[in-house]
Design a protein around this motif. Sequence first.
Motif, PDB file in Angstrom:
ATOM      1  N   HIS A  57       0.826  -1.210   0.000  1.00 25.99           N
ATOM      2  CA  HIS A  57       0.000   0.000   0.000  1.00 25.99           C
ATOM      3  C   HIS A  57       0.859   1.258   0.000  1.00 25.99           C
ATOM      4  O   HIS A  57       0.482   2.273  -0.592  1.00 25.99           O
ATOM      5  N   MET A  58       2.010   1.196   0.643  1.00 29.04           N
ATOM      6  CA  MET A  58       2.919   2.342   0.643  1.00 29.04           C
ATOM      7  C   MET A  58       3.450   2.601  -0.766  1.00 29.04           C
ATOM      8  O   MET A  58       3.539   3.748  -1.196  1.00 29.04           O
ATOM      9  N   PHE A  59       3.805   1.544  -1.488  1.00 24.85           N
ATOM     10  CA  PHE A  59       4.247   1.713  -2.878  1.00 24.85           C
ATOM     11  C   PHE A  59       3.124   2.320  -3.709  1.00 24.85           C
ATOM     12  O   PHE A  59       3.346   3.240  -4.485  1.00 24.85           O
ATOM     13  N   ARG A  60       1.915   1.794  -3.550  1.00 22.10           N
ATOM     14  CA  ARG A  60       0.760   2.303  -4.308  1.00 22.10           C
ATOM     15  C   ARG A  60       0.512   3.782  -4.033  1.00 22.10           C
ATOM     16  O   ARG A  60       0.053   4.515  -4.903  1.00 22.10           O
ATOM     17  N   ALA A  61       0.785   4.215  -2.804  1.00 23.53           N
ATOM     18  CA  ALA A  61       0.564   5.612  -2.421  1.00 23.53           C
ATOM     19  C   ALA A  61       1.716   6.522  -2.852  1.00 23.53           C
ATOM     20  O   ALA A  61       1.722   7.709  -2.513  1.00 23.53           O
ATOM     21  N   GLY A  62       2.691   5.967  -3.577  1.00 26.60           N
ATOM     22  CA  GLY A  62       3.807   6.773  -4.048  1.00 26.60           C
ATOM     23  C   GLY A  62       4.925   6.924  -3.036  1.00 26.60           C
ATOM     24  O   GLY A  62       5.783   7.793  -3.182  1.00 26.60           O
ATOM     25  N   LEU A  63       4.943   6.090  -2.003  1.00 31.66           N
ATOM     26  CA  LEU A  63       5.951   6.194  -0.953  1.00 31.66           C
ATOM     27  C   LEU A  63       7.117   5.222  -1.142  1.00 31.66           C
ATOM     28  O   LEU A  63       7.913   5.022  -0.224  1.00 31.66           O
ATOM     29  N   GLY A  64       7.238   4.645  -2.329  1.00 33.70           N
ATOM     30  CA  GLY A  64       8.326   3.713  -2.618  1.00 33.70           C
ATOM     31  C   GLY A  64       9.715   4.271  -2.339  1.00 33.70           C
ATOM     32  O   GLY A  64      10.587   3.544  -1.862  1.00 33.70           O
ATOM     33  N   PRO A  65       9.963   5.578  -2.600  1.00 35.66           N
ATOM     34  CA  PRO A  65      11.302   6.114  -2.327  1.00 35.66           C
ATOM     35  C   PRO A  65      11.729   6.009  -0.855  1.00 35.66           C
ATOM     36  O   PRO A  65      12.917   6.033  -0.554  1.00 35.66           O
ATOM     37  N   LEU A  66      10.775   5.870   0.058  1.00 38.78           N
ATOM     38  CA  LEU A  66      11.135   5.724   1.473  1.00 38.78           C
ATOM     39  C   LEU A  66      11.975   4.474   1.726  1.00 38.78           C
ATOM     40  O   LEU A  66      12.731   4.413   2.693  1.00 38.78           O
TER      41      LEU A  66
ATOM     42  N   VAL B 115      10.740   0.242  -8.279  1.00 29.74           N
ATOM     43  CA  VAL B 115      11.813   0.613  -7.360  1.00 29.74           C
ATOM     44  C   VAL B 115      11.708   2.125  -7.206  1.00 29.74           C
ATOM     45  O   VAL B 115      11.812   2.853  -8.191  1.00 29.74           O
ATOM     46  N   GLY B 116      11.447   2.566  -5.991  1.00 28.22           N
ATOM     47  CA  GLY B 116      11.160   3.988  -5.802  1.00 28.22           C
ATOM     48  C   GLY B 116       9.834   4.294  -6.478  1.00 28.22           C
ATOM     49  O   GLY B 116       8.815   3.680  -6.181  1.00 28.22           O
ATOM     50  N   ARG B 117       9.860   5.229  -7.426  1.00 29.19           N
ATOM     51  CA  ARG B 117       8.644   5.550  -8.200  1.00 29.19           C
ATOM     52  C   ARG B 117       8.722   5.051  -9.629  1.00 29.19           C
ATOM     53  O   ARG B 117       7.814   5.287 -10.411  1.00 29.19           O
ATOM     54  N   ARG B 118       9.799   4.383  -9.990  1.00 28.33           N
ATOM     55  CA  ARG B 118      10.007   3.950 -11.373  1.00 28.33           C
ATOM     56  C   ARG B 118       9.638   2.488 -11.556  1.00 28.33           C
ATOM     57  O   ARG B 118       9.903   1.654 -10.700  1.00 28.33           O
ATOM     58  N   PHE B 119       9.045   2.206 -12.709  1.00 33.71           N
ATOM     59  CA  PHE B 119       8.655   0.841 -13.065  1.00 33.71           C
ATOM     60  C   PHE B 119       9.622   0.309 -14.125  1.00 33.71           C
ATOM     61  O   PHE B 119      10.044   1.046 -15.021  1.00 33.71           O
ATOM     62  N   HIS B 120       9.954  -0.969 -14.023  1.00 33.73           N
ATOM     63  CA  HIS B 120      10.872  -1.619 -14.953  1.00 33.73           C
ATOM     64  C   HIS B 120      10.312  -2.981 -15.338  1.00 33.73           C
ATOM     65  O   HIS B 120       9.970  -3.787 -14.457  1.00 33.73           O
ATOM     66  N   ALA B 121      10.228  -3.262 -16.627  1.00 29.26           N
ATOM     67  CA  ALA B 121       9.881  -4.605 -17.096  1.00 29.26           C
ATOM     68  C   ALA B 121      11.090  -5.495 -16.834  1.00 29.26           C
ATOM     69  O   ALA B 121      12.235  -5.095 -17.091  1.00 29.26           O
TER      70      ALA B 121
END
Length: 175
Positions: free
Chosen positions: A30-39, A102-108
């Motif tokens: 849920h944190m990733f979904r909320a844009g908090l991945g950089p934490l 990873v963070g806010r970036r998506f990678h295939a």
Amino acid sequence: MTPQPAPPPEPHRPALPTGPRRTAARLPVHMFRAGLGPLFRGRLLLLVHTGRTTGLARQTVIEVVEGAAADGPRSWTVASGFGPGADWYRNLLRTPHATVQVGRRFHAVTAHVLPAEEGGELMARYAPRHPRTARRLCAFMGFTVDGGAEAYRRVGESIPFVRLVESAGPARSGR
């Protein structure tokens, strides 16, 4: 006849969390979904993979054991602490194409299961960088380690490791 020492007990694989523990374990998703991945500073990634029976997108947050971006595509190496029965691991065996955030970036990415020897070397390198986490992980999975590289190497040989290598396909957000 001389009595033979009993072989060391096999490590147990921890039971998957249920109830409130499962809810707490899903909090990073849920944190990733909320844009908090950089934490998580690249220490955790969100894996978006395809369910092997449903074909639906599934999301799991996993610790990055080792990352690489030197001369070639980026890659992230992860371990299945719940063993080869973990759903995300079994899903990647069926469909190795996935997406990581990873963070806010998506990678295939494409998943590659590593041989046991390489897993041993990874764990031997990981333990000195994260000694408390390595000891806790080993205890959680039922392994006894003395803190030496050889003990961690033996543990790493029995943990499934997967290298997620960036591929040219489009990355999906999984939302």
